[in-house]
Design an enzyme around this catalytic site. Structure first.
Site, mmCIF file in Angstrom:
data_model
loop_
_atom_site.group_PDB
_atom_site.id
_atom_site.type_symbol
_atom_site.label_atom_id
_atom_site.label_comp_id
_atom_site.label_asym_id
_atom_site.label_seq_id
_atom_site.Cartn_x
_atom_site.Cartn_y
_atom_site.Cartn_z
ATOM 1 N N ASP A 27 -52.566 16.962 -68.298
ATOM 2 C CA ASP A 27 -53.256 17.654 -67.218
ATOM 3 C C ASP A 27 -53.738 16.584 -66.233
ATOM 4 O O ASP A 27 -53.619 15.381 -66.474
ATOM 5 C CB ASP A 27 -54.390 18.547 -67.733
ATOM 6 C CG ASP A 27 -54.695 19.658 -66.720
ATOM 7 O OD1 ASP A 27 -54.243 19.563 -65.568
ATOM 8 O OD2 ASP A 27 -55.393 20.621 -67.076
HETATM 9 C C1 BGC Z 1 -55.537 22.129 -64.007
HETATM 10 C C2 BGC Z 1 -54.122 22.524 -64.299
HETATM 11 C C3 BGC Z 1 -53.303 22.422 -63.040
HETATM 12 C C4 BGC Z 1 -53.394 21.008 -62.542
HETATM 13 C C5 BGC Z 1 -52.552 20.754 -61.317
HETATM 14 C C6 BGC Z 1 -55.637 20.798 -63.292
HETATM 15 O O1 BGC Z 1 -56.916 20.551 -62.836
HETATM 16 O O2 BGC Z 1 -56.269 22.104 -65.216
HETATM 17 O O3 BGC Z 1 -54.083 23.815 -64.839
HETATM 18 O O4 BGC Z 1 -51.996 22.807 -63.279
HETATM 19 O O5 BGC Z 1 -54.737 20.723 -62.216
HETATM 20 O O6 BGC Z 1 -53.057 21.370 -60.212
#
Ligand code: BGC
Length: 766
Positions: A300
């Site tokens: 993530d």
């Molecule tokens: C989130 C993800 C997301 C990623 C990219 C993160 O902060 O937890 O779910 O896909 O950002 O935007």
């Protein structure tokens, strides 16, 4: 369809592998002999040409240059990113969108780097790209797997037309805590329903063939247990036992893997002391080994760096060691692999085979998407113009929006509204709102593009409709545009709204949360109607009790007062672009609601976590008329609205519930039937639900577990026999060693239109 493709591919592969060569007709009369290679062979052959730098480059994912969905660990200058792109140090980008922008970065990767490896272009296509479907929690309330798949298909079609080839969806995190803002992104609290929805979404995004130009790679996230963040607080610790992990958290991920999802994303939480980005147990032992998952795992946003803040790695170098060994293949915006990994391999600290494994997985997805055959396949501006926001997509999202609405209460059949001769007062800060119904996670859609409830209701012109806001929900926003400041002081519009309500035949009040009050980083400690809305509701109620409350919200709310006093309540969530049309059609009975809650509504926050498939406890009932049993002294044990609850304008009667047999042996297929009759005055749909209870287990079992459901349409007066089959798949559970077992014993089976159904029968498994 998938099978047919495979057959053709297999037949072709056999033919060509026999001859070893294919003759391709190229432009003009020029003929060329091309050796046919499998994707694995193409990956291997490419990897032989790659330097260590280039391999590690494939494990690096950079955010684009404008939309930001997290704090940036490095200044993240565009200059540096372009520099790395040109060196072949970037394998994927996120939040670059629009054919022109995607083509530009793709062109650099393909035409300016030594090996010309195309980029994956990821984006949070959570509930649509420009044309928005309901938020995923709302869609889950439809229990309509085909509608959910269609909605993901629309999202994939628009996103792919904008140059995107990879979505960071579906989020399949089970959660029992509505304080957690991200429940809006998931399928609710139940692993069975959540698994079905996970598969439907994967199928919708990836289509029948990933190489099609409107298919994109899906990503099951957040692996794993993020939905169990302690106290519903974002980015928090998770401490759960093996049974909850295997029986509740993992099933939707497994369903996504079984449905062929190409990628997984890990998460920000720790699980029992190990931040999951560094969890070898989750990413290698379970996902890649036990489940044989062949795709890749993306971290993530900067979650590899976060190993340091968790206190699990002392610096970036150690974070890179832990995460790469654990099986986090791609580093999202963390700058850790790109800075550390080459040296770590050269020094013999991280094995090159770890890098090779990650790169092989990443390249394979790129080949499967057809990016090596045509890196610009998603970059056609004419297609982009034609596809995004087209009328067919609006129809599709309207369809799923209507199906997502849940009728929570309808005392005295106040709904549907009469279409003529009525004086209707439409009150509430969300009634005319065109922004909030778009919900959270709608990066590519334009502000204020939802159809409001006011606009939807205005289409019914034979009634008189007067709109008053009553109070503002938000006063503005902070420096971060998506953080709203709730109005707790300005009551200026209340009197006017009350005056209007006084003379109305029916008052429709649209209240709830702003679209930016749920989603990532938006945990709440209160589940009340925010701001002054409760005050407004009670003030209006004092002069006119004929109220239809339409809720717009991204999570279950604790609306005990409203549930007690307000005669009709419609759960209208945040339904996306067509929100107001969907709600108006339901209010006026042009669509008979059939949604069922995918998550329990608590009476108050103190009951959380409250979920239908809880354990019994040793003192489940008050048998001796004293206080020594499992309960609260200030609120009853039942929820406000249970999982699976949802009414219709018609009524359904369940009869002749039968288990076909009484004694069975482990492995038998057990047939269950029930006759359901539409006993009301409208045609309508019912989600017929089947639950089991395993009465005694080596590990205690929940008091009810959903194990089957069917969404069935009934004409007025019609009866249908609904059949379910229970097999080992439904009757077993994972033990504390993570092994799936089916135990002999006594079972109860329940059927009905909600998890609180009492219609039951029993059987014994020997
Ligand atoms: C989130 C993800 C997301 C990623 C990219 C993160 O902060 O937890 O779910 O896909 O950002 O935007």
């Amino acid at each position: 369809m998938i099978r047919r493709h495979y057959k053709i591919i297999i037949a072709a592969a056999i033919m060509f592998s026999f001859f070893g060569f294919q003759v391709n007709k190229k432009s003009g009369s020029e003929m060329e002999v091309v050796k046919i290679l499998s994707i694995d062979q193409r990956v291997d052959s490419l990897m032989q040409k790659m330097t260590l730098d280039e391999k590690v480059g494939q494990m690096n994912l950079y955010n684009g240059f404008w939309d930001v969905t997290g704090p940036t660990p490095e200044a993240g200058s565009a200059k540096l990113k372009y520099e790395h792109l040109r060196k072949g140090w970037v394998g994927a980008m996120l939040s670059v969108r629009g054919t022109r922008n995607v083509k530009e970065v793709q062109r650099i990767a393909v035409e300016e780097t030594r090996l010309g490896i195309p980029l994956l272009i990821g984006f949070d296509v959570i509930h649509g790209y420009k044309t928005l479907s309901p938020i995923p929690l709302a869609e889950s309330a439809s229990w309509d797997l085909q509608a959910i798949e269609n909605s993901a298909r629309v999202a994939a079609t628009e996103a792919s037309a904008a140059g995107i080839n990879w979505t960071f969806a579906p989020m399949v995190d089970i959660s029992r805590d509505p304080r957690w803002g991200r429940v809006m992104e998931g399928g609710g609290e139940d692993p069975y329903l959540g698994s079905k929805i996970a598969s439907a979404r994967v199928q919708g995004f990836q289509g029948d063939d990933l190489a099609d130009k409107n298919s994109i790679a899906a990503c099951a996230k957040h692996f794993a247990a993020y939905g169990f963040s302690e106290s519903g607080k974002e980015y928090n610790s998770v401490d759960i036992g093996t049974s909850t992990l295997y029986n509740t958290v993992l099933p939707p991920f497994k369903a996504a893997a079984d449905s062929g999802v190409k990628t997984f994303m890990n998460s920000f939480n720790e699980l029992n002391g190990i931040p999951v980005t560094g969890s070898e147990f989750l990413q290698r032992d379970i996902l890649k080994e036990a489940w044989n998952f062949e795709g890749f795992v993306v971290s993530d946003w900067a979650s590899i760096n976060e190993l340091i803040f968790w206190g699990h790695a002392k610096d970036k170098r150690q974070a890179a060691i832990i995460a790469s060994r654990a099986g986090s293949d791609l580093d999202m915006e963390g700058y850790v692999y790109v800075r550390e990994l080459v040296k770590l391999v050269e020094d013999g600290i991280v094995k090159e085979s770890i890098v090779d494994d990650a790169v092989r997985r990443i390249l394979k997805v790129k080949f499967e998407l057809g990016l090596f055959d045509d890196p610009y396949k998603y970059c056609d501006p004419a297609n982009e113009k034609e596809v995004i926001g087209n009328a067919k997509h609006h129809e599709a999202v309207l369809d799923v929006a209507k199906k997502s609405i849940v009728l929570l209460k309808n005392e005295g059949n106040l709904l549907p509204l009469k279409k003529e001769g009525q004086k209707i007062a439409l009150i509430g800060p969300l009634a005319a709102d065109k922004n909030s119904p778009l919900g959270s996670w709608r990066i590519a859609s334009d502000d204020n593009t939802a159809v409001s409830v006011l606009e939807g209701m205005e289409k019914y012109t034979s009634n008189s409709l007067t709109h008053k806001k009553g109070v503002d929900l938000v006063l503005g926003h902070t420096a971060f545009i998506e953080e709203v400041v709730i109005n707790t002081t300005n009551r200026n519009g209340i009197d006017e709204a009350v005056e209007t309500a006084k003379t109305a035949d029916v008052v429709v009040m649209v209240l709830g949360e702003h679209g930016f009050q749920s989603g990532e980083g938006r945990s709440r400690t209160s589940l009340d109607l925010p701001g002054l809305q409760q005050e407004l509701l009670e003030a209006v109620y004092a002069v006119n009790k004929n109220i239809v409350l339409v809720l717009n919200n991204g999570r279950p709310l604790a609306i005990e007062w409203a549930a007690k006093h307000i005669p009709a309540i419609v759960e209208g969530w945040q339904l996306g672009t067509q929100s107001g049309n969907a709600i108006a059609q339901v209010l006026y009975g042009d669509y008979n609601p059939s949604g069922k809650l995918p998550m329990t509504f608590p009476r108050n926050v103190g009951q959380i976590p409250i979920y239908y498939n809880h354990k019994s406890t040793g003192r489940p009932e008050n048998t001796n008329d004293n206080v020594f049993w499992s309960h609260y002294i200030d609120v009853e044990n039942t929820p406000l609205y249970p999982f699976g609850h949802g009414l219709s304008y018609t009524t359904f009667d369940y009869k002749n519930f039968k288990i076909h047999g009484k004694d069975f042996t482990v492995g038998d297929a057990i047939k269950v039937t029930v006759d359901v009759t539409n006993t009301g005055n409208y045609d309508g749909k019912e989600v017929v639900q089947l639950y089991i209870r395993d009465l005694f287990g080596s590990i205690t079992r929940p008091v009810k577990e959903l194990k089957g459901f069917e969404l069935v349409h009934f004409k007025k007066g019609e009866t249908k026999t609904i059949e379910f089959t229970l097999t080992n798949k439904e009757l077993g559970f994972f033990n504390n060693q993570g092994k799936y077992i089916v135990e002999a014993g006594d079972f109860e089976v329940f059927v009905g239109g909600s998890s609180n159904t009492v219609l039951k029968d029993a059987f014994t498994l020997k």
